[in-house]
Design an enzyme around this catalytic site. Structure first.
Site, PDB file in Angstrom:
ATOM      1  NE  ARG A  68      -2.402   1.034   3.439  1.00 46.91           N
ATOM      2  CZ  ARG A  68      -3.117   0.837   4.779  1.00 46.91           C
ATOM      3  NH1 ARG A  68      -4.536   0.449   4.596  1.00 46.91           N
ATOM      4  NH2 ARG A  68      -2.840   0.932   5.859  1.00 46.91           N
ATOM      5  NE  ARG A 121       9.296  20.410 -12.548  1.00 41.56           N
ATOM      6  CZ  ARG A 121       9.043  21.057 -13.858  1.00 41.56           C
ATOM      7  NH1 ARG A 121       9.027  20.728 -14.927  1.00 41.56           N
ATOM      8  NH2 ARG A 121       8.384  22.543 -13.494  1.00 41.56           N
ATOM      9  CE  LYS A 167      -2.196   4.736   6.387  1.00 34.28           C
ATOM     10  NZ  LYS A 167      -3.144   5.427   7.556  1.00 34.28           N
ATOM     11  CD  GLU A 200     -11.901   5.651   5.710  1.00 39.56           C
ATOM     12  OE1 GLU A 200     -11.327   4.558   5.983  1.00 39.56           O
ATOM     13  OE2 GLU A 200     -11.396   6.464   4.573  1.00 39.56           O
TER      14      GLU A 200
HETATM   15  N1  PMP Z   1      -9.053   4.791   7.113  1.00 37.75           N
HETATM   16  C1  PMP Z   1      -8.413   5.729   7.319  1.00 37.75           C
HETATM   17  C2  PMP Z   1      -8.713   6.856   7.077  1.00 37.75           C
HETATM   18  C3  PMP Z   1      -7.098   5.222   7.989  1.00 37.75           C
HETATM   19  O1  PMP Z   1      -6.033   6.276   8.106  1.00 37.75           O
HETATM   20  C4  PMP Z   1      -6.747   4.117   8.507  1.00 37.75           C
HETATM   21  C5  PMP Z   1      -5.581   3.763   9.094  1.00 37.75           C
HETATM   22  N2  PMP Z   1      -5.370   4.305  10.220  1.00 37.75           N
HETATM   23  C6  PMP Z   1      -7.726   3.033   8.367  1.00 37.75           C
HETATM   24  C7  PMP Z   1      -8.825   3.536   7.661  1.00 37.75           C
HETATM   25  C8  PMP Z   1      -7.496   1.655   8.776  1.00 37.75           C
HETATM   26  O2  PMP Z   1      -6.602   0.895   7.890  1.00 37.75           O
HETATM   27  P1  PMP Z   1      -5.654  -0.234   8.493  1.00 37.75           P
HETATM   28  O3  PMP Z   1      -6.553  -1.059   8.948  1.00 37.75           O
HETATM   29  O4  PMP Z   1      -4.704  -0.439   7.305  1.00 37.75           O
HETATM   30  O5  PMP Z   1      -4.959   0.655   9.476  1.00 37.75           O
END
Ligand code: PMP
Length: 308
Positions: A68, A121, A167, A200
């Site tokens: 990732r 750059r 991320k 989420e």
């Molecule tokens: N959503 C967000 C926005 C996150 O930053 C994270 C990680 N902290 C997650 C979900 C959960 O992902 P993971 O299980 O890979 O930690």
């Protein structure tokens, strides 16, 4: 491995009591681990990161986290100056030099030092650092009794802008959502996408259980493809709990039997209220408990092993 970290850059006295940080090829004590004020990670949030856990000398899903990280970097056209094998070694060595069996590991790659303009750059070399420390996200009581969460006005980033799959170091969107939750007396916020579907939480994915069927929003609504989320989906399938990735509304969540959040730092935490509505019988549910315990078992056997 030419780019393997240099080890002995610290004095023995410092080794004993200060955390050692991997920074651009060497281990330095925390108090000396500094990056430039011209680093575009700081000036613009231009970079990517991962949060990873180790449990009793096993780094949980390290390969998945590194994949990732490299995918996030590829999308923002940031070259990580190591390959995945080298990054693995850097992370394991960070745990070893700090003699940590159980840790929360933060891997950060920024665009590096540039000038005051945006132009990437101008940044000739990425900054890479790895911190291995501990983290406690929520009090233990909430794992036993469940937590309450609240929907906030700030919506999840549009996939057409910075895709939530990246991320990136630019977490302001989530931080604003967190502030809104905190202002209302809650520790975590539910974020919707711009169409009003459940995406989420600020740092965790969300699941609900209704009539023993587990549901979670698909990543394309604007959720990060969480590594814990995937582990829970796999565990549910193995434990004969049907799983669906489907669009969810707040109405669906209000009327769920159970709800929980997943994330590397949070692990699996039950949710017992949303926007003042009680979820199920307001106690952590049976499916949640089963998956929590299956997840805890998994962390004991699945991961990249190291010794200290
Ligand atoms: N959503 C967000 C926005 C996150 O930053 C994270 C990680 N902290 C997650 C979900 C959960 O992902 P993971 O299980 O890979 O930690």
């Amino acid at each position: 491995m030419s780019k393997a970290p240099k080890k002995k850059t610290v004095k023995p006295t410092e080794l004993q009591n200060e955390l050692l940080i991997y920074l651009n090829g060497e281990f330095v004590p925390k108090s000396e681990a500094k990056v430039s004020v011209f680093d575009h990670g700081l000036l613009y949030g231009d970079g990517v990161f991962e949060g990873i856990r180790s449990y009793n000398c096993l780094v949980f899903k390290l390969k998945e986290h590194l994949e990732r990280l490299f995918e996030s970097a590829h999308t923002i056209m940031l070259t990580i100056p190591y390959n995945q094998e080298e990054m693995t070694e850097i992370i394991l060595e960070t745990l070893r030099v700090n003699k940590l069996r159980d840790a929360y590991i933060r891997v950060v790659v920024t665009r590096g030092e540039g000038d005051l303009g945006l132009d990437p750059r101008k940044c000739k070399k990425a900054t890479v650092f790895v911190i291995a420390d501990s983290i406690v996200l929520y009090p233990e009581k909430l794992y036993r009794n469940g937590m309450g969460i609240i929907t906030v006005p700030t919506v999840r980033n549009l996939p057409e802008a910075v895709n939530p799959q990246v991320k990136s170091l630019n977490y302001l969107n989530n931080i604003m959502a967190k502030i809104e939750a905190n202002n209302s007396g809650y520790m975590e916020a539910l974020m919707l996408n711009p169409q009003g579907y459940v995406a989420e939480c600020t740092g965790d994915n969300i699941f609900m259980v209704k009539e023993r069927i587990l549901s979670t929003p698909p990543a394309h609504v604007g959720a990060l493809k969480g590594i814990t989320r995937q582990a829970i989906i796999d565990l549910a399938r193995r434990n004969d709990v049907p799983v669906q990735e489907r669009m969810l509304t707040r109405h669906d969540l209000f009327n769920a039997d159970e709800m929980f959040l997943t994330g590397t730092a949070a692990e699996v935490i039950p949710v017992v209220s949303l926007d003042g509505r009680q979820i199920g019988n307001a106690k952590p549910g049976r499916v949640t408990a089963k998956l929590r315990s299956a997840f805890a078992d998994l962390t004991k056997r699945d991961g990249a092993r190291y010794s200290i």
